[in-house]
Design a protein around this motif. Structure first.
Motif, PDB file in Angstrom:
ATOM      1  N   LYS A  59     -36.378   9.481 -19.575  1.00  0.00           N
ATOM      2  CA  LYS A  59     -35.659   8.224 -19.821  1.00  0.00           C
ATOM      3  C   LYS A  59     -36.560   7.002 -19.653  1.00  0.00           C
ATOM      4  N   ILE A  60     -37.699   7.168 -19.021  1.00  0.00           N
ATOM      5  CA  ILE A  60     -38.602   6.046 -18.774  1.00  0.00           C
ATOM      6  C   ILE A  60     -39.373   5.719 -20.046  1.00  0.00           C
ATOM      7  N   LYS A  61     -39.441   4.438 -20.362  1.00  0.00           N
ATOM      8  CA  LYS A  61     -40.140   3.990 -21.564  1.00  0.00           C
ATOM      9  C   LYS A  61     -41.626   4.354 -21.460  1.00  0.00           C
ATOM     10  N   GLY A  62     -42.119   5.020 -22.478  1.00  0.00           N
ATOM     11  CA  GLY A  62     -43.522   5.416 -22.520  1.00  0.00           C
ATOM     12  C   GLY A  62     -43.737   6.894 -22.252  1.00  0.00           C
ATOM     13  N   LYS A  93     -45.817   5.572 -13.423  1.00  0.00           N
ATOM     14  CA  LYS A  93     -45.739   6.473 -12.264  1.00  0.00           C
ATOM     15  C   LYS A  93     -44.902   5.861 -11.146  1.00  0.00           C
ATOM     16  N   LYS A  94     -45.099   4.572 -10.907  1.00  0.00           N
ATOM     17  CA  LYS A  94     -44.364   3.881  -9.849  1.00  0.00           C
ATOM     18  C   LYS A  94     -42.865   3.873 -10.149  1.00  0.00           C
ATOM     19  N   GLU A  95     -42.511   3.548 -11.387  1.00  0.00           N
ATOM     20  CA  GLU A  95     -41.099   3.520 -11.781  1.00  0.00           C
ATOM     21  C   GLU A  95     -40.470   4.897 -11.649  1.00  0.00           C
ATOM     22  N   LEU A  96     -41.204   5.931 -12.094  1.00  0.00           N
ATOM     23  CA  LEU A  96     -40.699   7.301 -12.007  1.00  0.00           C
ATOM     24  C   LEU A  96     -40.500   7.702 -10.547  1.00  0.00           C
ATOM     25  N   HIS A  97     -41.461   7.374  -9.711  1.00  0.00           N
ATOM     26  CA  HIS A  97     -41.362   7.714  -8.294  1.00  0.00           C
ATOM     27  C   HIS A  97     -40.120   7.074  -7.671  1.00  0.00           C
ATOM     28  N   GLU A  98     -39.882   5.803  -7.974  1.00  0.00           N
ATOM     29  CA  GLU A  98     -38.720   5.092  -7.423  1.00  0.00           C
ATOM     30  C   GLU A  98     -37.400   5.712  -7.890  1.00  0.00           C
ATOM     31  N   LYS A  99     -37.331   6.069  -9.171  1.00  0.00           N
ATOM     32  CA  LYS A  99     -36.091   6.656  -9.701  1.00  0.00           C
ATOM     33  C   LYS A  99     -35.820   8.034  -9.104  1.00  0.00           C
TER      34      LYS A  99
END
Length: 152
Positions: A59-62, A93-99
């Motif tokens: 779902k994360i862009k990119g 990576k940061k966004e994925l880790h947070e989610k």
């Protein structure tokens, strides 16, 4: 007459060879069968959380593709990022880790990589886990090596 005796001898050999001896039946429970191996793996491998982590990553862009393995208290995710999105690897990576942190229990350790070789190895490990074709000791060893490789 010779044919009858030969046929009888051959039949006798086949029938006696097919009988199981008491020693063989006693040894059989000591070995792990495929069903027992699969049951042991299910105690460590969490396919539901693994699938959930992959869906979150996609779902994360990119992020083009994702593969995830959840084993014991570790969540390992490898993602494929292509094109200009590769310039934003750190933020992805940061966004994925947070989610993932919000979705999973705090007891899990999260490992994320964009390395293509580790992606392939993690995908192979996941396939073996799903098929139940890998021993618990070997799965843990490979998984720990992959997690170590993710952090350099």
């Amino acid at each position: 007459m010779k044919i009858k005796i030969t046929g009888f001898a051959l039949l006798f050999v086949i029938l006696t060879a097919c009988q199981s001896s008491p020693q063989q039946t006693k040894q059989e429970p000591a070995h792990t069968s495929a069903k027992t191996l699969s049951t042991k793996q299910n105690n460590l491998y969490n396919p539901r959380l693994s699938k959930q982590a992959e869906q979150t990553a996609k779902k994360i862009k990119g992020v083009d593709e994702a593969v995830s393995v959840v084993l014991d208290k570790d969540i390992s995710i490898a993602v494929k990022v292509t094109g200009f999105d590769r310039f934003k690897l750190k933020s992805i990576k940061k966004e994925l880790h947070e989610k993932i942190r919000r979705e999973a229990d705090k007891k899990y350790t999260i490992h994320i990589t964009t390395d293509k070789k580790i992606y392939k190895e993690l995908s192979d490990l996941r396939s073996k886990l799903k098929a139940g074709s890998i021993a618990p000791e070997e799965q843990k060893k490979k998984f720990e090596k992959l997690n170590k490789d993710m952090h350099g």
